[in-house]
Structure formats: C-alpha cells, structure tokens
Design a protein around this motif. Structure first.
Motif, short mmCIF file in Angstrom:
data_model
loop_
_atom_site.label_atom_id
_atom_site.label_comp_id
_atom_site.label_asym_id
_atom_site.label_seq_id
_atom_site.Cartn_x
_atom_site.Cartn_y
_atom_site.Cartn_z
N VAL A 1 -2.78 1.67 12.23
CA VAL A 1 -3.21 1.96 10.86
C VAL A 1 -3.60 0.68 10.14
CG1 VAL A 1 -2.46 2.88 8.63
CG2 VAL A 1 -1.80 4.06 10.75
N ARG A 2 -2.78 -0.36 10.27
CA ARG A 2 -3.10 -1.65 9.63
C ARG A 2 -4.47 -2.16 10.07
NH1 ARG A 2 -0.02 -6.24 12.39
NH2 ARG A 2 -1.65 -5.67 13.90
N THR B 1 -1.41 4.45 2.70
CA THR B 1 -1.69 4.35 4.13
C THR B 1 -1.73 5.72 4.81
OG1 THR B 1 0.66 4.08 4.71
CG2 THR B 1 -0.60 2.07 4.26
N ALA C 1 0.82 -1.22 0.00
CA ALA C 1 0.00 0.00 0.00
C ALA C 1 0.85 1.27 0.00
CB ALA C 1 -0.94 0.01 1.20
N GLN D 1 4.26 0.90 8.64
CA GLN D 1 2.94 1.32 8.15
C GLN D 1 2.90 1.26 6.63
OE1 GLN D 1 1.43 5.34 9.33
NE2 GLN D 1 1.25 5.65 7.12
N CYS D 2 3.92 1.77 5.97
CA CYS D 2 3.95 1.78 4.50
C CYS D 2 3.97 0.37 3.93
CB CYS D 2 5.16 2.56 4.00
SG CYS D 2 5.03 4.35 4.22
N MET E 1 -7.40 0.02 8.70
CA MET E 1 -7.67 -0.29 7.30
C MET E 1 -8.32 -1.67 7.17
SD MET E 1 -4.11 1.14 5.58
CE MET E 1 -4.57 0.68 3.90
N ASP F 1 1.88 1.75 13.45
CA ASP F 1 1.79 0.90 12.27
C ASP F 1 0.68 -0.14 12.41
OD1 ASP F 1 4.02 0.34 14.18
OD2 ASP F 1 3.94 -1.64 13.26
N SER G 1 -3.76 7.04 8.19
CA SER G 1 -3.08 7.54 9.39
C SER G 1 -3.51 8.97 9.69
CB SER G 1 -1.56 7.44 9.24
OG SER G 1 -1.08 8.22 8.16
N VAL H 1 2.18 -2.15 4.78
CA VAL H 1 0.89 -2.85 4.82
C VAL H 1 0.55 -3.35 3.42
CG1 VAL H 1 -1.61 -2.52 5.09
CG2 VAL H 1 -0.04 -1.60 6.82
#
Length: 307
Positions: free
Chosen positions: A138-139, A69, A65, A194-195, A142, A135, A73, A197
C-alpha cells in the motif's frame, strides 16, 4: 469547478474562512503518538487533471494518513481479485462508529463496508493472499501515484499495535467467523503499519488524482483503476468514506471523500481534481473539524459539488 478566481485565491479565502473552527476538536488521544501533534496545523492542496497544483499552509508537511490508506488498499484488493472482495466485505454505510463490535457479531463477521476498521482488516487479510507485506504494498502504491517515496512511521505503528485492543478483538471475532483467514498477529501488524504511512497534502492530492480522471493517473501516465472500478470506488467514498457522519458530510460538501484520524481528508471532484486537507483536531466521529469546514467552503466557492 466553476470559479473565476484562481485556485490560489480560493485556497487563500478558505484559509480565512476556517479560522473560527480551530479549537473545536481534539487530536486522536487514543493513539499516543498522534495525541501530541500540533493542533494548529493546517494544510490544503488541489491537484487538477490538467496538471495545475495549488497549495496553502502546511501542505508539504507529512502527517499520518491512517484510514485514508484504506482507499488505496481496497483499490489494490479489487485490482487483484475483483468482485470476490465482496464475498467478505459489504458495501453499505454502517451507521455506527468505525470500530463497532456488536454490529459485526450480529452480522456474522461480515463488515458493512471496507472503510470501517473491520472491513479494512478484512481487506488486509485479502492482500496477505497476494503479497507478503500488504503495508509495504500500500505504501509503495501510494508513493507511486504521488511520484514520491513514502515512509511508515515506526513509532506510530508501534503505538497503534500496542494500544489496538479493540481492533485485535475485531480481528479475532472475524477469524472466528472465517472472514479472516490469516493469523491475527499478522493481520494486525500489517494493518497498523499501513495506517502509519505518512504523506503530505500535496502528495495525497496527487495520489487520489486517478479517481478524478476515470482511473488514469496523469502523474505517472498510467491507468491504475479501470473505469468501472473507479466509479465504484467513488461511490463507496460518497456513501461510506466519512464513517457514521457520511450523510452530514455529503449534505455539507457533496464530494466523494475519505477521512483519517490523523486529521487528513482527501476529496474527489470527478473529471476535474483531487483535494487534500490536513488539520489534526477531530470531531466526535473522527473527522477533522477544520478539514471538513475547509472542504465545505471549497465546494461552495467553486460550485463543484456532485450533488
């Protein structure tokens, strides 16, 4: 969306129209784990607020993603502390690449907007005041919106952390100005994870659906963004979501959208639907070449541009 053909027919036509654009971009070679992704991949998904779903191609194959993300966030940070976010991050288009340093130094460590890397790192720092692991926060957010458990690709996260020298410099610079308040290593680790995901087009369209429904998620039957916040998120997507090619994208597509260097783009048709597309080859601005073309054709075929 004003169209007489079914959504399946629209996607089938889009898939034909984008074929000439394969081979015109390159995968994100500066992140080793993304460099080897098959450049011929293409998936697209539409999820409407009425519950219709239509997909084509590799729409159910997970991809990284990355910067998409940042949309989620930011939503979490605004839900947590409200407009206080804007004391540390701006709301203006940057006009510069997503990891540009000199503008940040000139403007004393305040990023232009939350979707360039400095702004997203500042949002991660804000979330560290709220939760231990931004992280995972956020995961899981989503994943809740997509009604599916999502994972973090550990190899991609490690690759980004190892090669993210410029992001580390950005974080150090903002720490020096006081925009970042937590240790640089903690911010960098949470941001890179986070990035990393992974998500599919179908899941991403579902996750973004609240932005088309005044903040209400038809998937989980819950309001996740109040209506005023939802309008602001869509405004920021329209003006800042595609980095320094946002004007060109708005001209071509005319929809609020967020791109990521994993090759994904998610777009919002306010009041109607969310659309996600994935194709790994990027243009020089870091946006999927085929993905942007697909959304341009989709917008034209359905006459759904907000502009």
């Amino acid at each position: 969306m004003k169209h007489t053909a079914s959504l399946d027919d629209v996607l089938a036509e889009v898939a034909v129209l984008v074929r000439p654009h394969f081979g015109k971009g390159r995968t994100a070679s500066y992140i080793p784990q993304l460099a080897g992704v098959d450049p011929t991949k293409f998936g697209m998904a539409i999820c409407t607020i009425k519950g219709e779903e239509s997909v084509i191609g590799d729409a159910d194959e997970p991809f990284s993603a990355q910067s998409i993300t940042k949309l989620f966030s930011l939503g979490l940070a605004l839900n947590a502390i409200g407009d206080e976010v804007w004391t540390r991050v701006g709301k203006e288009p940057s006009g510069t690449p997503f990891n540009y340093l000199s503008q940040l130094e000139q403007e004393e460590g305040i990023p232009r907007n939350p979707f360039i890397n400095p702004g997203a790192l500042a949002v991660t720092d804000i979330l560290l005041d709220v939760v231990k692991s931004p992280d995972a926060f956020v995961r899981d957010f989503m994943g809740m919106l997509a009604n599916a458990p999502l994972t973090i690709d550990e190899a991609v996260a490690a690759s980004e952390l190892e090669t993210g020298h410029k992001n580390r410099a950005i974080t150090n610079l903002m720490r020096g100005f006081g925009t970042i308040t937590h240790p640089v290593d903690a911010v960098m680790e949470a941001y890179c994870r986070q990035c990393a995901v992974t998500i599919t087009c179908r899941q991403l369209a579902r996750a973004a659906l609240p932005l088309a429904a005044k903040g209400f998620s038809p998937i989980v039957e819950e309001t996740v963004f109040h209506e005023r916040l939802n309008r602001r998120l869509n405004a920021l997507l329209l003006t800042c979501g595609i980095y320094d090619s946002v004007g060109s994208f708005a001209y071509r597509v005319g929809l609020p959208a967020k791109s990521g260097v994993g090759g994904g783009i998610v777009a919002v048709v306010p009041g109607q639907a969310a659309v996600a597309v994935w194709s790994p080859e990027l243009d020089r601005f870091g946006t999927s070449v085929v993905g942007a073309s697909a959304l341009e054709h989709f917008s034209q075929l359905t006459n759904c541009s907000v502009l």
